[in-house]
Design a protein around this motif. Structure first.
Motif, PDB file in Angstrom:
ATOM      1  N   PHE A   1      50.259 -94.738 -87.121  1.00  0.00           N
ATOM      2  CA  PHE A   1      48.951 -94.220 -86.720  1.00  0.00           C
ATOM      3  C   PHE A   1      48.691 -94.470 -85.234  1.00  0.00           C
ATOM      4  N   LEU A   2      48.959 -95.690 -84.778  1.00  0.00           N
ATOM      5  CA  LEU A   2      48.676 -96.032 -83.382  1.00  0.00           C
ATOM      6  C   LEU A   2      49.593 -95.307 -82.407  1.00  0.00           C
ATOM      7  N   ILE A   3      50.843 -95.087 -82.793  1.00  0.00           N
ATOM      8  CA  ILE A   3      51.753 -94.331 -81.931  1.00  0.00           C
ATOM      9  C   ILE A   3      51.181 -92.934 -81.689  1.00  0.00           C
ATOM     10  N   ARG A   4      50.721 -92.289 -82.766  1.00  0.00           N
ATOM     11  CA  ARG A   4      50.158 -90.940 -82.626  1.00  0.00           C
ATOM     12  C   ARG A   4      48.881 -90.964 -81.791  1.00  0.00           C
ATOM     13  N   GLU A   5      48.040 -91.942 -82.004  1.00  0.00           N
ATOM     14  CA  GLU A   5      46.785 -92.025 -81.251  1.00  0.00           C
ATOM     15  C   GLU A   5      47.057 -92.238 -79.764  1.00  0.00           C
ATOM     16  N   ILE A   6      48.003 -93.108 -79.446  1.00  0.00           N
ATOM     17  CA  ILE A   6      48.327 -93.387 -78.044  1.00  0.00           C
ATOM     18  C   ILE A   6      48.906 -92.146 -77.364  1.00  0.00           C
TER      19      ILE A   6
ATOM     20  N   LEU B   1      47.843-101.901 -80.886  1.00  0.00           N
ATOM     21  CA  LEU B   1      46.395-101.916 -81.086  1.00  0.00           C
ATOM     22  C   LEU B   1      45.665-102.276 -79.791  1.00  0.00           C
ATOM     23  N   ILE B   2      46.201-103.233 -79.047  1.00  0.00           N
ATOM     24  CA  ILE B   2      45.601-103.606 -77.760  1.00  0.00           C
ATOM     25  C   ILE B   2      45.659-102.426 -76.790  1.00  0.00           C
ATOM     26  N   ILE B   3      46.799-101.759 -76.718  1.00  0.00           N
ATOM     27  CA  ILE B   3      46.920-100.583 -75.848  1.00  0.00           C
ATOM     28  C   ILE B   3      45.910 -99.520 -76.258  1.00  0.00           C
TER      29      ILE B   3
ATOM     30  N   LYS C   1      42.888 -98.257 -73.946  1.00  0.00           N
ATOM     31  CA  LYS C   1      42.968 -96.874 -73.486  1.00  0.00           C
ATOM     32  C   LYS C   1      41.803 -96.012 -73.965  1.00  0.00           C
ATOM     33  N   PHE C   2      41.366 -96.221 -75.189  1.00  0.00           N
ATOM     34  CA  PHE C   2      40.405 -95.300 -75.781  1.00  0.00           C
ATOM     35  C   PHE C   2      39.044 -95.908 -76.090  1.00  0.00           C
TER      36      PHE C   2
END
Length: 169
Positions: free
Chosen positions: A104-109, A153-155, A159-160
């Motif tokens: 999930f986080l890879i896609r969000e980033i 998660l920190i990134i 970022k967002f």
């Protein structure tokens, strides 16, 4: 002035767009659910190996009692290792949430430009030696996958979810 009820082309386009967005959200939910179930099954099938036996027994408790003194310094990973080697339900939940969360986080980033399936396949394409050390061994998972998830998660949060420092409220 008269008010309109958005009748006509604009209304139809808006309805179709909302329908497409809703369908995409449902598709994404089911894709993530499938990935979650995949990791749930993997966690269920994993057997204790290597030092998992130590962490799940008296040796792990002794290490905790002396605050992991002169061990590896990975307190978070060590505690996660103790939890997942002693409790199957916790193992299923933590393993599935962390690994699905990583996808999930890879896609969000990546600003949602890559489908969940491709992010998941990217992880599955890892070399077998790396995969076996992180997804097939609970100690490797506890120390590496959890920290990877927290790093992403920190990134993501930076970022967002934080305003730009130069912006004025």
């Amino acid at each position: 002035m008269e008010t309109t009820n958005n009748v006509g082309v604009g209304s139809r386009v808006t309805k179709e767009r909302k329908k497409r967005i809703r369908k995409g959200a449902q598709s994404n939910f089911f894709t993530l659910l499938t990935i979650f179930i995949f990791y749930l099954v993997i966690a269920w099938l994993l057997i204790l190996s290597g030092d998992d036996w130590a962490w799940g027994g008296d040796i792990g408790q002794a290490r905790l009692d002396n605050h992991f003194d002169a061990y590896n310094g990975r307190y978070f990973g060590n505690i996660i290792e103790m939890i997942i080697t002693r409790n199957l339900f916790a193992r299923l939940l933590i393993y599935s949430i962390v690994n699905t969360g990583t996808v999930f986080l890879i896609r969000e980033i990546l600003n949602r430009k890559v489908a969940y399936v491709y992010c998941f396949l990217l992880i599955l394409l890892l070399p077998v030696s790396f995969y076996s050390q992180t997804y097939g061994w609970l100690a490797g998972f506890a120390n590496y996958n959890t920290s990877t998830f927290l790093f992403l998660l920190i990134i993501y949060l930076l970022k967002f979810r934080t305003p730009n420092l130069g912006d004025k409220p």
